[in-house]
Design a protein around this motif. Sequence first.
Motif, PDB file in Angstrom:
ATOM      1  N   ASN A  99      77.343  58.581  20.269  1.00 37.38           N
ATOM      2  CA  ASN A  99      76.051  58.796  19.612  1.00 37.38           C
ATOM      3  C   ASN A  99      76.110  58.405  18.141  1.00 37.38           C
ATOM      4  O   ASN A  99      75.202  57.753  17.625  1.00 37.38           O
ATOM      5  CB  ASN A  99      75.608  60.251  19.750  1.00 37.38           C
ATOM      6  N   TRP A 100      77.184  58.802  17.446  1.00 40.86           N
ATOM      7  CA  TRP A 100      77.303  58.468  16.034  1.00 40.86           C
ATOM      8  C   TRP A 100      77.559  56.990  15.812  1.00 40.86           C
ATOM      9  O   TRP A 100      77.090  56.415  14.836  1.00 40.86           O
ATOM     10  CB  TRP A 100      78.371  59.339  15.368  1.00 40.86           C
ATOM     11  N   THR A 101      78.277  56.340  16.697  1.00 42.88           N
ATOM     12  CA  THR A 101      78.485  54.899  16.601  1.00 42.88           C
ATOM     13  C   THR A 101      77.147  54.175  16.739  1.00 42.88           C
ATOM     14  O   THR A 101      76.852  53.247  15.974  1.00 42.88           O
ATOM     15  CB  THR A 101      79.478  54.429  17.685  1.00 42.88           C
ATOM     16  N   ASN A 102      76.335  54.605  17.704  1.00 35.98           N
ATOM     17  CA  ASN A 102      75.016  53.996  17.893  1.00 35.98           C
ATOM     18  C   ASN A 102      74.130  54.221  16.670  1.00 35.98           C
ATOM     19  O   ASN A 102      73.430  53.311  16.227  1.00 35.98           O
ATOM     20  CB  ASN A 102      74.334  54.562  19.142  1.00 35.98           C
ATOM     21  N   LEU A 103      74.144  55.426  16.136  1.00 35.29           N
ATOM     22  CA  LEU A 103      73.340  55.748  14.967  1.00 35.29           C
ATOM     23  C   LEU A 103      73.783  54.917  13.765  1.00 35.29           C
ATOM     24  O   LEU A 103      72.954  54.343  13.052  1.00 35.29           O
ATOM     25  CB  LEU A 103      73.438  57.240  14.644  1.00 35.29           C
ATOM     26  N   ALA A 104      75.088  54.837  13.529  1.00 38.29           N
ATOM     27  CA  ALA A 104      75.605  54.059  12.398  1.00 38.29           C
ATOM     28  C   ALA A 104      75.236  52.582  12.537  1.00 38.29           C
ATOM     29  O   ALA A 104      74.869  51.929  11.553  1.00 38.29           O
ATOM     30  CB  ALA A 104      77.118  54.224  12.283  1.00 38.29           C
ATOM     31  N   ALA A 105      75.311  52.053  13.746  1.00 36.43           N
ATOM     32  CA  ALA A 105      74.945  50.650  13.980  1.00 36.43           C
ATOM     33  C   ALA A 105      73.462  50.431  13.692  1.00 36.43           C
ATOM     34  O   ALA A 105      73.076  49.417  13.087  1.00 36.43           O
ATOM     35  CB  ALA A 105      75.284  50.248  15.415  1.00 36.43           C
ATOM     36  N   ALA A 106      72.622  51.367  14.108  1.00 40.14           N
ATOM     37  CA  ALA A 106      71.187  51.240  13.855  1.00 40.14           C
ATOM     38  C   ALA A 106      70.892  51.292  12.358  1.00 40.14           C
ATOM     39  O   ALA A 106      70.059  50.526  11.849  1.00 40.14           O
ATOM     40  CB  ALA A 106      70.424  52.346  14.592  1.00 40.14           C
ATOM     41  N   GLN A 108      73.006  50.429   9.946  1.00 38.84           N
ATOM     42  CA  GLN A 108      73.502  49.173   9.379  1.00 38.84           C
ATOM     43  C   GLN A 108      72.527  48.030   9.652  1.00 38.84           C
ATOM     44  O   GLN A 108      72.306  47.177   8.790  1.00 38.84           O
ATOM     45  CB  GLN A 108      74.889  48.832   9.944  1.00 38.84           C
ATOM     46  N   THR A 109      71.933  48.007  10.822  1.00 39.79           N
ATOM     47  CA  THR A 109      70.945  46.984  11.147  1.00 39.79           C
ATOM     48  C   THR A 109      69.762  47.068  10.189  1.00 39.79           C
ATOM     49  O   THR A 109      69.280  46.046   9.689  1.00 39.79           O
ATOM     50  CB  THR A 109      70.466  47.136  12.607  1.00 39.79           C
ATOM     51  N   MET A 110      69.324  48.298   9.913  1.00 39.41           N
ATOM     52  CA  MET A 110      68.211  48.477   8.985  1.00 39.41           C
ATOM     53  C   MET A 110      68.591  48.041   7.568  1.00 39.41           C
ATOM     54  O   MET A 110      67.790  47.434   6.865  1.00 39.41           O
ATOM     55  CB  MET A 110      67.759  49.936   8.962  1.00 39.41           C
ATOM     56  N   LEU A 111      69.799  48.347   7.147  1.00 39.31           N
ATOM     57  CA  LEU A 111      70.224  47.996   5.798  1.00 39.31           C
ATOM     58  C   LEU A 111      70.475  46.506   5.623  1.00 39.31           C
ATOM     59  O   LEU A 111      70.137  45.929   4.590  1.00 39.31           O
ATOM     60  CB  LEU A 111      71.491  48.779   5.417  1.00 39.31           C
ATOM     61  N   LYS A 112      71.064  45.868   6.620  1.00 42.56           N
ATOM     62  CA  LYS A 112      71.447  44.467   6.523  1.00 42.56           C
ATOM     63  C   LYS A 112      70.402  43.532   7.081  1.00 42.56           C
ATOM     64  O   LYS A 112      70.441  42.335   6.835  1.00 42.56           O
ATOM     65  CB  LYS A 112      72.770  44.239   7.255  1.00 42.56           C
ATOM     66  N   GLY A 113      69.510  44.063   7.887  1.00 43.11           N
ATOM     67  CA  GLY A 113      68.570  43.200   8.596  1.00 43.11           C
ATOM     68  C   GLY A 113      69.195  42.814   9.915  1.00 43.11           C
ATOM     69  O   GLY A 113      70.400  42.857  10.090  1.00 43.11           O
ATOM     70  N   GLY A 114      68.395  42.507  10.854  1.00 39.06           N
ATOM     71  CA  GLY A 114      68.941  42.165  12.153  1.00 39.06           C
ATOM     72  C   GLY A 114      67.830  41.694  13.065  1.00 39.06           C
ATOM     73  O   GLY A 114      66.796  41.235  12.607  1.00 39.06           O
ATOM     74  N   LYS A 115      68.049  41.844  14.317  1.00 38.35           N
ATOM     75  CA  LYS A 115      67.147  41.317  15.326  1.00 38.35           C
ATOM     76  C   LYS A 115      65.692  41.743  15.111  1.00 38.35           C
ATOM     77  O   LYS A 115      64.786  40.940  15.251  1.00 38.35           O
ATOM     78  CB  LYS A 115      67.631  41.815  16.703  1.00 38.35           C
ATOM     79  N   TYR A 116      65.454  42.991  14.759  1.00 35.63           N
ATOM     80  CA  TYR A 116      64.092  43.500  14.638  1.00 35.63           C
ATOM     81  C   TYR A 116      63.725  43.976  13.237  1.00 35.63           C
ATOM     82  O   TYR A 116      62.662  44.531  13.039  1.00 35.63           O
ATOM     83  CB  TYR A 116      63.866  44.652  15.616  1.00 35.63           C
ATOM     84  N   ALA A 117      64.612  43.797  12.287  1.00 33.54           N
ATOM     85  CA  ALA A 117      64.333  44.343  10.966  1.00 33.54           C
ATOM     86  C   ALA A 117      64.756  43.385   9.869  1.00 33.54           C
ATOM     87  O   ALA A 117      65.742  42.678  10.006  1.00 33.54           O
ATOM     88  CB  ALA A 117      65.092  45.670  10.795  1.00 33.54           C
ATOM     89  N   GLU A 118      63.980  43.383   8.807  1.00 28.09           N
ATOM     90  CA  GLU A 118      64.393  42.632   7.626  1.00 28.09           C
ATOM     91  C   GLU A 118      65.344  43.514   6.837  1.00 28.09           C
ATOM     92  O   GLU A 118      65.251  44.731   6.876  1.00 28.09           O
ATOM     93  CB  GLU A 118      63.166  42.314   6.764  1.00 28.09           C
ATOM     94  N   ALA A 119      66.239  42.883   6.116  1.00 31.31           N
ATOM     95  CA  ALA A 119      67.176  43.652   5.291  1.00 31.31           C
ATOM     96  C   ALA A 119      66.405  44.418   4.235  1.00 31.31           C
ATOM     97  O   ALA A 119      65.414  43.938   3.695  1.00 31.31           O
ATOM     98  CB  ALA A 119      68.183  42.716   4.632  1.00 31.31           C
ATOM     99  N   ILE A 120      66.877  45.601   3.935  1.00 30.66           N
ATOM    100  CA  ILE A 120      66.288  46.400   2.873  1.00 30.66           C
ATOM    101  C   ILE A 120      66.951  45.974   1.577  1.00 30.66           C
ATOM    102  O   ILE A 120      68.180  46.020   1.469  1.00 30.66           O
ATOM    103  CB  ILE A 120      66.492  47.899   3.154  1.00 30.66           C
ATOM    104  N   PRO A 121      66.163  45.527   0.598  1.00 29.86           N
ATOM    105  CA  PRO A 121      66.761  45.041  -0.650  1.00 29.86           C
ATOM    106  C   PRO A 121      67.432  46.146  -1.420  1.00 29.86           C
ATOM    107  O   PRO A 121      67.171  47.272  -1.338  1.00 29.86           O
ATOM    108  CB  PRO A 121      65.587  44.470  -1.424  1.00 29.86           C
TER     109      PRO A 121
END
Length: 121
Positions: A99-106, A108-121
């Motif tokens: 659960n924590w691995t999934n949360l951390a990955a999500a 990181q995706t929000m912070l770096k940008g990814g498939k569904y999100a732009e990176a947060i500046p």
Amino acid sequence: MLSMASCETNPNFMNGVPELLILRLLQHEEMYGYEIVQAIRGRSEAVITIGEGVVYPVLHALENDRALKSRRITVNGRSRIYYSVTPAGARRLADLAQNWTNLAAAIQTMLKGGKYAEAIP
């Protein structure tokens, strides 16, 4: 336990952290309460500090849930209760870790940008 499939809109991200860290520490080595407090502080380079007032209730709850077992040992004239992980505790650790691995990955995706999100500046 935090579930990625949960419908909870404002999960408390700290839920399960002490439990996760305690189970991880005890996975390979028996430890007593204060030793756990010091190990969390030391191994996280003091980024995470969890006091005895949190650790002992978590230890007791995990023992009541049969995720931990304990035994009393006298060391240098002092009686200490050492805890270790049971098979049920190992399963619980695996679930919490996933659960924590999934949360951390999500996150990181929000912070770096990814498939569904732009990176947060």
